[in-house]
Design a protein around this motif. Structure first.
Motif, PDB file in Angstrom:
ATOM      1  N   PHE A 173      17.993  42.764  -4.254  1.00  0.00           N
ATOM      2  CA  PHE A 173      18.155  41.737  -3.231  1.00  0.00           C
ATOM      3  C   PHE A 173      18.316  42.340  -1.836  1.00  0.00           C
ATOM      4  O   PHE A 173      18.067  41.671  -0.836  1.00  0.00           O
ATOM      5  CB  PHE A 173      19.359  40.849  -3.560  1.00  0.00           C
ATOM      6  CG  PHE A 173      20.677  41.514  -3.332  1.00  0.00           C
ATOM      7  CD1 PHE A 173      21.316  41.396  -2.109  1.00  0.00           C
ATOM      8  CD2 PHE A 173      21.267  42.283  -4.323  1.00  0.00           C
ATOM      9  CE1 PHE A 173      22.536  42.014  -1.892  1.00  0.00           C
ATOM     10  CE2 PHE A 173      22.465  42.916  -4.115  1.00  0.00           C
ATOM     11  CZ  PHE A 173      23.099  42.786  -2.888  1.00  0.00           C
TER      12      PHE A 173
ATOM     13  N   ALA B  40      16.466  44.288  -0.378  1.00  0.00           N
ATOM     14  CA  ALA B  40      15.174  44.249   0.304  1.00  0.00           C
ATOM     15  C   ALA B  40      14.916  42.901   0.947  1.00  0.00           C
ATOM     16  O   ALA B  40      14.122  42.788   1.878  1.00  0.00           O
ATOM     17  CB  ALA B  40      14.061  44.582  -0.688  1.00  0.00           C
ATOM     18  N   ASN B  41      15.615  41.870   0.469  1.00  0.00           N
ATOM     19  CA  ASN B  41      15.375  40.537   1.018  1.00  0.00           C
ATOM     20  C   ASN B  41      15.830  40.420   2.466  1.00  0.00           C
ATOM     21  O   ASN B  41      15.465  39.478   3.158  1.00  0.00           O
ATOM     22  CB  ASN B  41      16.094  39.487   0.177  1.00  0.00           C
ATOM     23  CG  ASN B  41      15.537  39.441  -1.215  1.00  0.00           C
ATOM     24  OD1 ASN B  41      14.442  39.939  -1.464  1.00  0.00           O
ATOM     25  ND2 ASN B  41      16.280  38.884  -2.141  1.00  0.00           N
TER      26      ASN B  41
ATOM     27  N   VAL C  94       9.232  46.540  -0.745  1.00  0.00           N
ATOM     28  CA  VAL C  94       8.793  45.220  -0.284  1.00  0.00           C
ATOM     29  C   VAL C  94       7.277  45.126  -0.303  1.00  0.00           C
ATOM     30  O   VAL C  94       6.699  44.137  -0.773  1.00  0.00           O
ATOM     31  CB  VAL C  94       9.338  44.934   1.132  1.00  0.00           C
ATOM     32  CG1 VAL C  94       8.673  43.711   1.719  1.00  0.00           C
ATOM     33  CG2 VAL C  94      10.847  44.752   1.081  1.00  0.00           C
TER      34      VAL C  94
ATOM     35  N   SER D  45       5.339  42.644  -3.150  1.00  0.00           N
ATOM     36  CA  SER D  45       4.590  41.469  -2.733  1.00  0.00           C
ATOM     37  C   SER D  45       3.150  41.557  -3.231  1.00  0.00           C
ATOM     38  O   SER D  45       2.568  40.536  -3.615  1.00  0.00           O
ATOM     39  CB  SER D  45       4.675  41.257  -1.222  1.00  0.00           C
ATOM     40  OG  SER D  45       3.938  42.233  -0.566  1.00  0.00           O
TER      41      SER D  45
ATOM     42  N   GLN E  16       3.421  40.732  -7.063  1.00  0.00           N
ATOM     43  CA  GLN E  16       3.634  39.306  -7.349  1.00  0.00           C
ATOM     44  C   GLN E  16       2.357  38.512  -7.101  1.00  0.00           C
ATOM     45  O   GLN E  16       2.019  37.604  -7.862  1.00  0.00           O
ATOM     46  CB  GLN E  16       4.752  38.737  -6.446  1.00  0.00           C
ATOM     47  CG  GLN E  16       6.155  39.251  -6.761  1.00  0.00           C
ATOM     48  CD  GLN E  16       6.817  38.527  -7.920  1.00  0.00           C
ATOM     49  OE1 GLN E  16       6.139  38.124  -8.851  1.00  0.00           O
ATOM     50  NE2 GLN E  16       8.132  38.418  -7.871  1.00  0.00           N
TER      51      GLN E  16
ATOM     52  N   ALA F  32      -0.032  39.203  -9.917  1.00  0.00           N
ATOM     53  CA  ALA F  32       0.457  38.666 -11.198  1.00  0.00           C
ATOM     54  C   ALA F  32       0.264  37.158 -11.249  1.00  0.00           C
ATOM     55  O   ALA F  32      -0.084  36.593 -12.286  1.00  0.00           O
ATOM     56  CB  ALA F  32       1.929  39.017 -11.391  1.00  0.00           C
TER      57      ALA F  32
ATOM     58  N   ARG G  84       4.326  37.707 -15.337  1.00  0.00           N
ATOM     59  CA  ARG G  84       5.639  37.878 -14.733  1.00  0.00           C
ATOM     60  C   ARG G  84       5.850  39.284 -14.214  1.00  0.00           C
ATOM     61  O   ARG G  84       5.449  40.253 -14.848  1.00  0.00           O
ATOM     62  CB  ARG G  84       6.714  37.630 -15.779  1.00  0.00           C
ATOM     63  CG  ARG G  84       7.303  36.273 -15.700  1.00  0.00           C
ATOM     64  CD  ARG G  84       8.484  36.216 -16.637  1.00  0.00           C
ATOM     65  NE  ARG G  84       8.709  34.811 -16.973  1.00  0.00           N
ATOM     66  CZ  ARG G  84       9.416  34.418 -18.012  1.00  0.00           C
ATOM     67  NH1 ARG G  84       9.948  35.303 -18.814  1.00  0.00           N
ATOM     68  NH2 ARG G  84       9.578  33.153 -18.235  1.00  0.00           N
TER      69      ARG G  84
ATOM     70  N   PRO H 281      11.428  42.207 -10.715  1.00  0.00           N
ATOM     71  CA  PRO H 281      11.667  43.049  -9.535  1.00  0.00           C
ATOM     72  C   PRO H 281      12.569  44.252  -9.831  1.00  0.00           C
ATOM     73  O   PRO H 281      12.339  45.345  -9.310  1.00  0.00           O
ATOM     74  CB  PRO H 281      12.340  42.099  -8.539  1.00  0.00           C
ATOM     75  CG  PRO H 281      11.890  40.735  -8.950  1.00  0.00           C
ATOM     76  CD  PRO H 281      11.736  40.790 -10.436  1.00  0.00           C
TER      77      PRO H 281
END
Lengths: 579, 579
Positions: free
Chosen positions: B133, B135-136, B290, B294, B297, B300, B306, B309
């Motif tokens: 998280f 990285a968020n 990051v 991205s 995702q 995928a 799926r 992370p």
């Protein structure tokens, strides 16, 4: 040229004295005068003691309460706030200065002036640029923990005066080990005075009040007698030292204090010194402001008066700058002195000005009387005052209410005790911000379904609800912003990738107060990815202001599904189309 | 002993290869093989170029793509992600190392290994402790700004190779002034090769594709031909240098590259070096993660797969540690290579393993062929690749959507260009956090009234609503926490102190997702102060989880008014009692 009404308003905003000054009359005057006399008597020993705590000569405490009070009277908005040296700020002053110059030197006093000047300028700038909100990042539990830990350190720092020994340090470990090392040098007479004075003052607080009430004294007189306790101790111990010649037995006394009005002084503006003092000055300003504004607001509420936080910053800033040029040190609005002022009936800031006059007279005429005042007595008044600040109940309260708050308060207390005030408070603030960000970065996201026979949607894990295998509704209980935008992407993808039946995803946005650009882009990504899986994204219950901003964005045109006013309507319409 | 099902699940979580490996068959194998061949051809020049960008010998780029790809194959969860050197991470590597050791020295290569090891350990730790998280906190606009600014710096840093001159610096100003200073030393032949190669590659991107489509080539072949552009440039310029003996005319070439499999290397673990590399390694890990997640995702989602992370962090961590021990440097999952891999039909991470074998063969057998490859050609491929990353539209978008996001992206771009990558990205993250805290510290508080004939309450300034002079309802559009707790105190006191008629204050809490301990204490303070003014505080529409925590607190017992399920009910009941 007559000033325009708008200019008048501006002047009144920055000079609150003009608004209350107009209504000043004889009744107000007499109330203010009575309050001033009571506060003056209380402030004399307190000011001397806090100067000692800050590592400065006792007269600095008096000086720090004269010009600053007058400046606050002109610029401040609180009717009852009494500014001057306070325990925590004095401790922070000592901690900041001792890292830079040796206590007792001329440089130390000058650095104290610089610290006050810098702190005053920071407060003033925060007031003018309306940056008072910065203080809000000190959470209540962090302040409570910080004050408790500071109280312990202050009390420990005064033990040396009680015992008549040397000891140094600005955190608990250093102080205790230094005290322990010098313990054999204890001066028995000093210790006797110190311990009796401390015990007496504790008794005055805890035992005298009930006693006086039992014998039927009225509340007002009881309160005055209790408040007079420190004055009595000062008088008795000073006389004892003088009569029995205890100063020759090694009892340390206040000694020569110049008989003078506050001197004009010039703080040093050496860039190196200011650089070293910047962080401590900032912390002192913030802590001082928070302490002061909470007292001011509490007292103002009792009379339904208004406090303007930005103007308070200007008032406190002016007071600190005043202290810097008149031999003082950093100060703020104090809790106990303000309450006494208020209880004694002060109606306007003029009471403060009269207190300043009283203290000026004391500085001019009464200082010879405190020649024999033992430092142990001052230490006793400090210890009794600060131990009332120590309150560990915040730990229990935080533990019961929120583990994040508990972590922040525990870190603040431990780090303040072990590493000192600056590290302690900074760590507390940093940790509470990090924990807050962490919490909001993993928001609660509930999958919801319809409660049969109603239009209400509730968590499928908590309630018996109706769902549709092709429709998934997720309710996000947090504003969407960069820290949780990608979390939402992951959650949606996780939910949908594992369930081949899903054809529609509804995000119920009833708790979303904001969507920032990152979150908007995440929603676009989610929409795009869902479209590639053949799934349509819908939004429901988007709030007005959020919708206002979304309306102009491409996102709404690209949205696979629609935006629905209510969640109920969303499911209704989608189900109808599915059939 | 047979492993338990739970242990099996744990093993499968940490070793995703076990789940896709089971289903591996001949069809998958052939798809993966085709993809691997295409990716290998594309990766050879790209790897060499990014090694050059990172300040390392070209073979390091090949090595960084062999063992790491195999490790990611075992630990990663994306089916199509291709890991290896990427532009931004290579730039950050060069910026980090150049501050510490001189480029071209043995120490530089060893420090690159240490940086990869450290970065790998950070990624691994974040994966194991589920700290992804973090990285968020890199918001989308900050990343977009950072990538754009990095692209410009990278392009500028390659101009020296295009012109055949020396130039140094890791921010735009340094680079440009250094380039300008050395401009007179330009090697005309090098510049000719460099400029033609760059122009050709741009034309391939922009002009060739439409041309091929016009003449009716199918999309697949068009795409392959466009992707083969860099390979063609490499072949043609290498042959030219060889045939015309241009290396003797001052054209800088790649030269001797050892014919070898990746060597076993040992990074330095000197505490001083690791200390200096810690912050850059952290930033490289976060940025790399990051970028990688991205891409993963996005790919995928196209196949409804799926991505985990946390497991991705472990995969990337293992890959970087692998690079550290096999002569590589920091790497991550790259956008262009992964897209090529996906488009070429890769079905499992095995495609990556085959790519690694292809690159190993290249490292063993093909390196003599690139002896005459001009560095200007590699620089041209970098410039064309990174300029596609440069996109200032984020500035316009942020400006239109949110000024706070605009400030963050502008600061990121400017500071990255002027001060370099580390300062730029740190400032962007710091500023976006500060602006977010600022916004939530002054929440929107609306005074609301009843829309006649409904049960809805709306802002009195926006709608024609019914109010009652003795009842004030304030709706707070934000969770209540320490940063806005005191703001609420001020707002309530402001509203009530100025209006002597008010007898009831209702806080409508429909948008309050959380009340932390500070906010609870502020509510207690507000309640206390209102009581002293003879005003009752009520709450309405408190959310379930918030109410759960309030229920055990004294606050509810001390509350002057009541807690009402709905705002409508609150006003109804209070009005009834007033009569």
């Amino acid at each position: 040229m007559k000033p325009s009404p708008r200019m008048n308003a501006t002047i009144t905003r920055y000079l609150p004295i003009l608004s209350w000054g107009k209504a000043y009359n004889r009744a107000t005057l007499s109330n203010d005068l009575v309050a001033a006399v009571i506060v003056t008597i209380m402030l004399i020993p307190q000011s001397l003691a806090y100067a000692l705590l800050a590592g400065l000569p006792p007269e600095a405490g008096l000086y720090a309460s004269i010009a600053p009070i007058i400046l606050y009277t002109i610029f401040g908005t609180s009717r009852a706030l009494a500014v001057g040296p306070v325990a925590v700020v004095s401790l922070m002053t000592a901690a900041a200065l001792s890292n830079i110059v040796e206590q007792g030197t001329m440089g130390y006093a000058v650095a104290a002036l610089s610290l006050a000047a810098l702190s005053g300028m920071i407060l003033l700038a925060m007031g003018l640029f309306r940056l008072g909100f910065i203080a809000n990042f000190l959470s209540h539990p962090v302040i409570a923990g910080f004050i408790t830990a500071s109280g312990i350190i202050i009390a420990a720092s005064q033990l040396k005066h009680i015992l008549g020994i040397e000891a140094h340090g600005h955190n608990l470990l250093d102080l205790l080990s230094s005290l322990f090392e010098h313990l054999p040098e204890t001066n028995v007479i000093t210790a006797t005075i110190g311990i009796i004075a401390t015990a007496f003052l504790f008794w005055v607080r805890k035992g005298l009040k009930p006693l006086l009430q039992t014998i039927g004294l009225n509340a007002g007189l009881t309160s005055v007698l209790v408040k007079a306790g420190p004055v009595a101790v000062v008088v008795v111990t000073t006389l004892s030292v003088w009569m029995f010649g205890l100063a020759d037995q090694g009892v340390k006394i206040v000694g020569d204090v110049p008989q003078s009005l506050p001197p004009l002084t010039l703080p040093s503006f050496s860039p190196m010194l200011l650089g070293q003092l910047l962080l401590p000055a900032f912390l002192i300003s913030i802590i001082g402001f928070v302490e002061s504004i909470s007292v001011a607001q509490t007292l103002a509420a009792k009379k339904r008066q208004r406090i303007d936080p930005d103007q308070e910053l200007i008032g406190l800033g002016a007071a600190n700058i005043g202290a810097a040029f008149t031999g003082g040190f950093p100060l703020t609005g104090g809790f106990s002195r303000s309450v006494v002022n208020f209880d004694a009936g002060a109606e306007t800031p003029a009471a403060g000005a009269f207190t300043a006059i009283g203290l000026a007279i004391a500085a001019l005429a009464l200082t010879p009387l405190i020649f024999f005042l033992p430092k142990a007595t001052l230490a006793a008044t400090i210890i009794v005052a600060v131990l009332s600040l120590v309150d560990f109940s915040i730990l229990k309260r935080a533990w019961n209410y929120s583990k994040a708050d508990f972590a922040a308060v525990l870190a603040t207390i431990l780090l303040t005790l072990i590493m000192g005030v600056e590290v302690g408070v900074s760590a507390g603030v940093g940790l509470s911000i990090l924990l807050h960000l962490y919490k909001t970065s993993r928001p609660h996201i509930a999958e919801v379904g319809l409660i049969a026979g109603t239009e209400h949607f509730r968590n499928i894990n908590r309630h018996d609800v109706q769902t549709h295998p092709e429709i998934v509704t997720l309710r996000v209980d947090e504003s969407l912003y960069f820290a949780n935008a990608r979390y939402l992407e992951d959650q949606v993808q996780d939910r949908v990738a594992g369930d081949q039946q899903v054809r529609h995803v509804i995000l119920q946005c009833s708790a979303v107060n904001e969507i920032d650009l990152s979150a908007l882009e995440s929603l676009e990504t989610i929409n795009q990815r869902l479209l590639e899986m053949g799934v349509y994204l819908h939004l429901s219950e988007v709030k007005g202001p959020v919708m206002d901003r979304l309306r102009e964005q491409h996102f709404l045109h690209e949205l696979g599904g629609s935006v629905h006013l209510s969640q109920f309507e969303a499911v209704e319409r989608i189900t109808r189309n599915l059939k």
